[in-house]
Design an enzyme around this catalytic site. Sequence first.
Site, PDB file in Angstrom:
ATOM      1  N   ARG A  80       0.778  -1.202  -0.056  1.00 30.02           N
ATOM      2  CA  ARG A  80      -0.060  -0.057   0.139  1.00 30.02           C
ATOM      3  C   ARG A  80       0.816   1.334  -0.057  1.00 30.02           C
ATOM      4  NH1 ARG A  80      -2.103  -3.796  -1.199  1.00 30.02           N
ATOM      5  NH2 ARG A  80      -4.153  -4.546  -0.558  1.00 30.02           N
ATOM      6  N   SER A 150     -11.237  -0.733   3.205  1.00 31.26           N
ATOM      7  CA  SER A 150     -10.424  -1.294   4.420  1.00 31.26           C
ATOM      8  C   SER A 150      -9.812  -0.078   4.897  1.00 31.26           C
ATOM      9  CB  SER A 150      -9.424  -2.126   3.939  1.00 31.26           C
ATOM     10  OG  SER A 150      -9.974  -3.261   3.145  1.00 31.26           O
ATOM     11  N   GLU A 246      -4.631   2.139   6.166  1.00 28.33           N
ATOM     12  CA  GLU A 246      -4.706   2.237   4.871  1.00 28.33           C
ATOM     13  C   GLU A 246      -5.350   3.499   4.345  1.00 28.33           C
ATOM     14  OE1 GLU A 246      -6.275  -0.393   1.219  1.00 28.33           O
ATOM     15  OE2 GLU A 246      -5.571  -1.481   2.986  1.00 28.33           O
TER      16      GLU A 246
END
Length: 261
Positions: A80, A150, A246
């Site tokens: 990420r 998320s 995230e």
Amino acid sequence: MLHVNSGEKWNELVKYTLKIGIFGLENLALIPGLVGSAPINNIGAYGLEFKDICSYIDLMFLKTKKIKRIYKKFCYFGYRHSIFKTNKFKDYVIISVGIKLYKKWKPINEYNGLNILNNKKLTPHKIYNKICSIRKKKIPNPKNIANAGSFFKNPIINYKKFKILIKKNKNLHFYIQKNGDIKIYAGWLIEKCNLKGTIIGGAQIHNKQALIIINKNNATPNDIISLARKIRNNVAKKFNIWLEPEVRLYGSKNEKNIQKL
């Protein structure tokens, strides 16, 4: 080789490639957002990340309108993460991406939820449909229930820490990566802290997927941050793992670090 402009919708690209017989994007099914967003956060799902299919990124320097091509090895993709999240590229905008897919298709179905599919009858379309089905059951449509997908990354730990963790938690949900590190499902950690459905102000941990924070009723930024802090503290106390967001958090002037809020 695919050259795709950044304003195209990501899932429309996935569907289009399946329609014309170009396979390899199906594991990234139903991820919301545009193609130009994909490299910034190195989107990933079900055993595939954008870095695995990236060839190059085309950028425009906003001050001069000059276009620059950055090849994959200079994007410094991580979990990420990419170089495009750094201040070095704050004056650039992604205008297109280059994607490289193998002509000989090989399914990626080791990830939890896909490993139940019949290998002999497996097709890219079946993988796409299965992932869409899983995501629709777990993740609320942001058009109907406000959420950012998320909220936390799945933590990655070494084998030594994994052995300690699984000894105490026999039903631990995890995924072994190619380099030997272990990815733990953050949603499982949150769920085992009995936090599903927890509400602070107008923010709530989703009842079906603990990794998602939804705007239940006019949630304020403080509601969301307070709930995220509660999740981090509870998971750290129970499993000795600090979850990292995230999502990216911004104040009125700049980006914020949740650890400092």
